[in-house]
Scaffold this active site. Structure first.
Site, PDB file in Angstrom:
ATOM      1  N   ASN A 108      13.191  45.945  -1.500  1.00  9.96           N
ATOM      2  CA  ASN A 108      12.602  45.378  -2.339  1.00  9.96           C
ATOM      3  C   ASN A 108      13.531  45.216  -4.178  1.00  9.96           C
ATOM      4  OD1 ASN A 108      12.367  48.106  -1.954  1.00  9.96           O
ATOM      5  ND2 ASN A 108      10.602  48.381  -3.759  1.00  9.96           N
TER       6      ASN A 108
ATOM      7  N   GLU B 274      13.018  58.727   0.241  1.00 16.20           N
ATOM      8  CA  GLU B 274      12.095  58.801  -1.052  1.00 16.20           C
ATOM      9  C   GLU B 274      11.163  57.170  -0.114  1.00 16.20           C
ATOM     10  OE1 GLU B 274      10.372  55.633  -2.826  1.00 16.20           O
ATOM     11  OE2 GLU B 274      12.825  55.499  -4.338  1.00 16.20           O
TER      12      GLU B 274
ATOM     13  N   CYS C 192       7.410  50.696  -4.244  1.00 21.36           N
ATOM     14  CA  CYS C 192       6.415  52.277  -3.550  1.00 21.36           C
ATOM     15  C   CYS C 192       5.716  52.686  -4.215  1.00 21.36           C
ATOM     16  CB  CYS C 192       7.921  52.372  -2.967  1.00 21.36           C
ATOM     17  SG  CYS C 192       9.158  52.932  -4.139  1.00 21.36           S
TER      18      CYS C 192
ATOM     19  N   GLU D 205      16.078  62.018  -6.984  1.00 23.10           N
ATOM     20  CA  GLU D 205      16.985  60.976  -7.837  1.00 23.10           C
ATOM     21  C   GLU D 205      16.059  60.709  -8.811  1.00 23.10           C
ATOM     22  OE1 GLU D 205      16.091  57.255  -5.494  1.00 23.10           O
ATOM     23  OE2 GLU D 205      17.657  58.175  -4.287  1.00 23.10           O
TER      24      GLU D 205
END
Length: 484
Positions: free
Chosen positions: A157, A255, A289, A464
């Site tokens: 994505n 993640e 997400c 992150e």
């Protein structure tokens, strides 16, 4: 027709472009038309082994890790400069590959990727340890060093951004990398491989292997030469990746999926809230997400907000991602489109009300779906509880703050969340109670590489961005020198 060509679509291993060992290739499809753009090499286990060996050789030889943080930082700054200089081509590739509207690919994907490398270059300049005061007659201090070979596995994505969120801190800390992009969207990863080389990243420090997850991805996860796994993707695959990492005692950053709640209280500025709500579920065609597909609305403004959405959402420009005015492009592939259709059909079977949308959009063979708003669903519905990953918004009312928080926290996910309110005390109070890695107040998706990002619960672990990301790519060594 496209002018796309990357040497042409070969693997990048040890600073060299090469075909897969068995000559296999796979098609890359333009999701806006459903047509084949090009083919790229499809790596097997032997190719992954070659890439890991190249990364290990580069690390052991100190081609990158032995450089000072300032030297590495200067190279990363050149990477950022090249991304900005070639923004048009990189945005075109990202739009072609993923179906992103070209305007957003420029403003979001390319801009954020350049910012990532620039930010982590600055951290490379200041990477250091600390002295520790102890009662011992000794000088105690810590040193931070790289982990070694990092396996970076990224989804379809946000290929460019999510690669940068791993590769930039890994390189800043002195590691070498083997990057396995999603099999559907490999183009920007291959382009970046050449860009790294031009920026002065030594051969073998960054390697790119394209191919299927069950083959190339699995081989990379299990390779004994990998020292850390950095993964972004679905929760199901993340569980498997974490299990493999655990078996081999490797550090891992995960993640994973998200299904964020967006809370609108009665004291919110509804005009601003509606803009944030729409952005939160249609951006990147809902393949996001950290999107906000669950809208929770205070009952006094519930019907009003539904009415505004019913009028506003059908007006969001959906269409060819190559056109500057397009806001919503196609889904990334046929399987993603079918998944969205299945969830909307389930909502219909459960008696939900389709406020707007709810069907495919025929635009020349691409994978388009109308932005969809659904009301009157029970909270335990799969449509509410599971990650749809498309341009679908479910809307539920709540009666008070406690109920809003309970509904927001009721799914297995905890990546992001949002609060719309004019009450500052409520904003802080609710943000503290929401079980999510990041909470946005009075907007959505405000992101910067200085702000750590990651999930809780089934949305993963580790962070992150921010200095926390550097921590995830370094190991700490303590040195204690006797002064007797």
């Amino acid at each position: 027709m496209t002018t796309f060509e990357i040497d042409p679509g070969r693997l990048f291993i040890g600073g060299q472009w090469r075909e897969a060992a068995d000559g296999a290739r796979t098609e890359v499809v333009d999701p806006s038309r459903g047509t084949v753009v090009t083919t790229v090499a499809e790596a097997g286990a032997a190719d992954v082994d070659a890439a890991v060996r190249a990364a290990r050789a580069a690390f052991d030889a100190g081609r990158w890790s032995a450089l000072s943080g300032r030297e590495r930082g200067r190279v990363l700054l050149r990477v950022a400069e090249l991304i900005r200089a070639e923004a048009d081509e990189i945005a075109r590739l990202e739009s072609l590959d993923v179906g992103k509207p070209i305007t957003l690919a420029h403003a979001v994907d390319v801009t954020n990727a350049a910012n990532d490398y620039e930010y982590f270059a600055s951290l490379a300049f200041s990477l250091d340890g600390a002295t520790r005061d102890t009662p011992m007659n000794a000088l105690a201090y810590t040193r931070r060093g790289p982990l070694g070979v990092v396996a970076a596995i990224t989804p379809f994505n946000f290929p460019l951004i999510l690669a940068g969120s791993k590769i930039a801190p890994a390189l800043a800390a002195g590691n070498t990398v083997v990057h396995k992009p999603a099999d559907e969207t490999p183009l920007s990863a291959l382009y970046m491989a050449g860009l790294f080389q031009r920026a002065g990243v030594p051969d073998g420090v960054v390697n790119v292997v394209t191919g299927a997850g069950p083959v190339a991805g699995e081989a990379l996860l299990r390779h004994p030469g990998v020292d850390k796994i950095a993964f972004t993707g679905s929760t199901a695959i993340g569980r498997h990746a974490a299990s493999v990492a655990g078996e081999n005692l490797k550090p891992v950053t995960m993640e994973l999926g998200g299904n964020a709640a967006h809370l609108v209280f009665e004291d919110a500025d509804l005009e601003k809230a509606v803009g944030a709500v729409i952005k939160g579920f249609v951006f990147n065609t809902g393949q996001f997400c950290m999107g906000g597909p669950r809208l929770l609305v205070a009952r006094p403004v519930y019907r009003t907000l539904l009415g505004i959405l019913a009028e506003a959402v059908p007006g969001v420009p959906v269409g060819d991602p190559r056109k500057a005015e397009t806001v919503v492009g196609p889904m990334a592939g046929e399987k993603h489109l079918r998944k969205v259709e299945e969830y909307v059909e389930l909502a219909r079977k459960e008696g939900a009300r389709i406020v707007c949308g709810g069907e495919r959009l025929d635009l020349g063979g691409g994978y388009y779906y109308k932005p969809t708003v659904i009301a009157d669903l029970a909270n335990d519905s799969r449509v509410v509880q599971e990650e749809i990953f498309g341009p679908v918004l479910t809307v539920q009312p709540f009666d008070d703050e406690d109920e809003a928080v309970a509904l927001a926290n009721s799914t297995p996910y905890g990546l992001a969340s949002g609060v719309q309110t004019g009450n500052l005390a409520r904003a802080h109070r609710v943000a503290d109670r929401l079980r999510a890695g990041i909470v946005w107040v009075n907007d959505w998706a405000m992101l910067d590489p200085a702000v750590p990002f990651g999930g809780v619960k089934d949305s993963g672990f580790g962070r992150e961005y921010g200095p926390e990301a550097i921590d995830a790519y370094t190991k700490v060594k303590s040195v204690v020198v006797s002064l007797d």
